[in-house]
Design a protein around this motif. Structure first.
Motif, PDB file in Angstrom:
ATOM      1  N   ALA A 239       0.830  -1.111   0.091  1.00  0.00           N
ATOM      2  CA  ALA A 239      -0.033   0.055   0.097  1.00  0.00           C
ATOM      3  C   ALA A 239       0.940   1.266   0.003  1.00  0.00           C
ATOM      4  CB  ALA A 239      -0.862  -0.201   1.361  1.00  0.00           C
ATOM      5  N   THR A 240       0.673   2.205  -1.074  1.00  0.00           N
ATOM      6  CA  THR A 240       1.314   3.444  -1.034  1.00  0.00           C
ATOM      7  C   THR A 240       0.494   4.576  -0.139  1.00  0.00           C
ATOM      8  OG1 THR A 240       0.438   4.374  -2.993  1.00  0.00           O
ATOM      9  CG2 THR A 240       2.329   2.818  -3.079  1.00  0.00           C
ATOM     10  N   PHE A 258      16.266  -0.275  -4.592  1.00  0.00           N
ATOM     11  CA  PHE A 258      15.017   0.048  -3.821  1.00  0.00           C
ATOM     12  C   PHE A 258      15.264   0.509  -2.459  1.00  0.00           C
ATOM     13  CE2 PHE A 258      12.075  -1.304  -0.614  1.00  0.00           C
ATOM     14  CZ  PHE A 258      11.187  -0.475  -0.838  1.00  0.00           C
ATOM     15  N   CYS A 259      16.212   0.424  -1.851  1.00  0.00           N
ATOM     16  CA  CYS A 259      16.599   0.700  -0.415  1.00  0.00           C
ATOM     17  C   CYS A 259      17.069   2.219  -0.475  1.00  0.00           C
ATOM     18  CB  CYS A 259      17.394  -0.174   0.321  1.00  0.00           C
ATOM     19  SG  CYS A 259      16.680  -1.714   0.916  1.00  0.00           S
ATOM     20  N   LYS A 260      17.756   2.487  -1.659  1.00  0.00           N
ATOM     21  CA  LYS A 260      18.321   3.608  -1.828  1.00  0.00           C
ATOM     22  C   LYS A 260      17.111   4.752  -1.970  1.00  0.00           C
ATOM     23  CE  LYS A 260      21.639   6.619  -4.281  1.00  0.00           C
ATOM     24  NZ  LYS A 260      22.886   6.457  -5.432  1.00  0.00           N
ATOM     25  N   THR A 261      16.299   4.501  -2.735  1.00  0.00           N
ATOM     26  CA  THR A 261      15.258   5.109  -3.388  1.00  0.00           C
ATOM     27  C   THR A 261      14.141   5.498  -2.143  1.00  0.00           C
ATOM     28  OG1 THR A 261      15.413   4.335  -5.740  1.00  0.00           O
ATOM     29  CG2 THR A 261      13.109   5.272  -5.018  1.00  0.00           C
ATOM     30  N   ALA A 262      14.065   4.336  -1.409  1.00  0.00           N
ATOM     31  CA  ALA A 262      13.166   4.304  -0.253  1.00  0.00           C
ATOM     32  C   ALA A 262      13.652   5.157   1.028  1.00  0.00           C
ATOM     33  CB  ALA A 262      12.735   2.745   0.126  1.00  0.00           C
ATOM     34  N   LEU A 289       8.916  -3.170   7.487  1.00  0.00           N
ATOM     35  CA  LEU A 289       9.964  -2.087   7.451  1.00  0.00           C
ATOM     36  C   LEU A 289       9.594  -1.276   6.029  1.00  0.00           C
ATOM     37  CD1 LEU A 289      13.017  -3.354   8.769  1.00  0.00           C
ATOM     38  CD2 LEU A 289      11.537  -1.771   9.905  1.00  0.00           C
ATOM     39  N   ILE A 290       9.390  -2.187   5.060  1.00  0.00           N
ATOM     40  CA  ILE A 290       8.928  -1.712   3.660  1.00  0.00           C
ATOM     41  C   ILE A 290       7.631  -1.053   3.770  1.00  0.00           C
ATOM     42  CG2 ILE A 290       8.613  -2.381   1.284  1.00  0.00           C
ATOM     43  CD1 ILE A 290      10.770  -4.459   1.512  1.00  0.00           C
ATOM     44  N   GLU A 291       6.702  -1.866   4.346  1.00  0.00           N
ATOM     45  CA  GLU A 291       5.123  -1.384   4.351  1.00  0.00           C
ATOM     46  C   GLU A 291       5.124   0.059   4.878  1.00  0.00           C
ATOM     47  OE1 GLU A 291       2.595  -5.384   4.934  1.00  0.00           O
ATOM     48  OE2 GLU A 291       3.356  -4.229   6.562  1.00  0.00           O
TER      49      GLU A 291
END
Length: 394
Positions: A239-240, A258-262, A289-291
């Motif tokens: 979910a964004t 992805f981690c750098k972008t997030a 953590l990603i959520e």
């Protein structure tokens, strides 16, 4: 330009989806497909609506283009004789009756092989021609459950779910297409026809793919993971701020990007998450953590930034958005047959023999008269006599 199978004639005794999907594929490749239907009601799916295109259900339209409809009642002796005469002119027979269902009409493989010894005869059933379930009727929904697909589709909250389309039928139709083409090649080399025994159950078990091998390798049956992947993390929907995004991280490099972008650079080097194997083992720690990070931005922001970063992602589109998508439009997947009948293009793209979409799905018995006149040399009086007896519909 002639299609790759323009020299092939198919007698299609099948109905509903698996068999018609196979014969439509062959028709798209140029084969002449003679679809045999009951004169009174035709293929069951003609009536599986709404929605309808004219008086015919959209369901029927989805799997019956590039065919000729012959309405023939082969429960009558004269109808059986017509089918056997047509077989003499054909290369392939496709049927999906119950095991032994056509034998009483003299239309089983052994009977038709006696008429044309190099015929290729493809039988599609729920469970195959042999085994303790051979006499059972098989339906897609039933097979999705019995063959394991529903055990890995859905979430712990929803429970087991079937796929949104009849995948067991569709995949069986695809395997039938492959099997028929292989048998045609063998016939060209050896002069021999053959019998093809295809079962929805077999196909669904075989196409459990990595999930089946996960079980065979570990002895542990996979369960419901919702939109998550059993072997890759993160590979699921998130979910964004304003919608859901599918994140498909396929390797460790993509995960770092992805981690750098997030803004999650600290976890990219954490030994618990540095490799895919580690991420799978520590899924329950990583996913929250990603959520949390994904909710910081809207869907469009994530798609733009992750595309720049080379991280595969995409929205969950409804079908109206699918057919409005610029890629779908560019690939020409939406068709209009004969100017007005909607259809979806076959995904096969040959460079030298492009597929043709010459015929919209036929009306019931639309081609009975012309085909029987052309192939069997029946006179108008003979056709009228057969129609009066209810043997054929025109």
């Amino acid at each position: 330009m002639a299609g790759v199978l323009s020299h092939i004639k198919v007698l299609d005794l099948s109905r509903v989806l698996a068999g018609p999907w196979a014969s439509q594929n062959l028709g798209d490749m140029g084969a002449e497909v003679l679809k045999i239907e009951r004169p009174d009601v035709g293929d069951d799916t003609r009536h599986w609506g709404p929605p309808f295109v004219g008086e015919t259900a959209a369901y029927f339209m989805s799997c019956n283009r590039n065919k000729k409809s012959l309405a023939i009642d082969f429960t009558q002796i004269e109808g059986q004789e017509i089918i056997r005469e047509l077989v003499k002119h054909c290369d392939v027979v496709i049927e999906n009756f119950k095991v032994g269902g056509l034998k009483k009409y003299g239309l089983d493989y052994d009977s038709l092989k006696a008429v044309k010894d190099d015929i290729i005869y493809c039988s599609i059933t729920g469970f195959g021609q042999t085994g303790p379930y051979a006499q059972r009727a098989g339906y897609d929904f039933l097979i999705q459950g019995m063959a394991g697909l529903m055990s890995v589709t859905g979430s712990p909250e929803s429970g087991p779910m079937k796929a949104g389309v009849a995948l067991a039928d569709i995949m069986t139709g695809l395997y039938a297409t492959i099997a028929v083409q292989g048998a045609l090649i063998h016939r060209d080399q050896s002069g021999q026809g053959q019998y093809i025994d295809l079962a929805l159950m077999d196909v669904q078990v075989a196409t459990m793919a990595n999930q089946a091998l996960n079980y065979l390798a570990s002895g542990t049956a996979p369960g419901l993971l919702g939109n998550a992947h059993p072997n890759i993390v993160p590979y699921q929907a998130f979910a964004t701020y304003d919608g859901h995004l599918i994140l498909s991280v396929g390797n460790d490099g993509q995960f770092k990007n992805f981690c750098k972008t997030a803004g999650l650079e600290d976890i990219a080097t954490d030994e618990r998450f540095a490799t895919n194997e580690a991420r799978v083992r520590n899924r329950e720690t990583l996913i929250p953590l990603i959520e949390q990070a994904m909710k910081a931005h809207d869907l469009d922001w994530w798609i733009e930034k992750l595309e720049i970063a080379g991280v595969p992602c995409g929205p969950i589109n409804t079908l109206d958005r699918v057919f409005a998508d610029e890629q779908v439009k560019h690939r020409g997947l939406e068709l209009s047959l004969e100017g007005e009948t909607p259809s979806v293009a076959n995904p096969i793209n040959y460079s030298e023999t492009p597929l043709q979409y010459d015929k919209a799905p036929p009306n019931l018995g639309q081609h009975s008269a012309e085909t029987l006149q052309e192939m069997l040399k029946l006179s108008p009086d003979e056709l009228k006599d057969l129609a009066d007896k209810g043997v054929i519909g025109m």
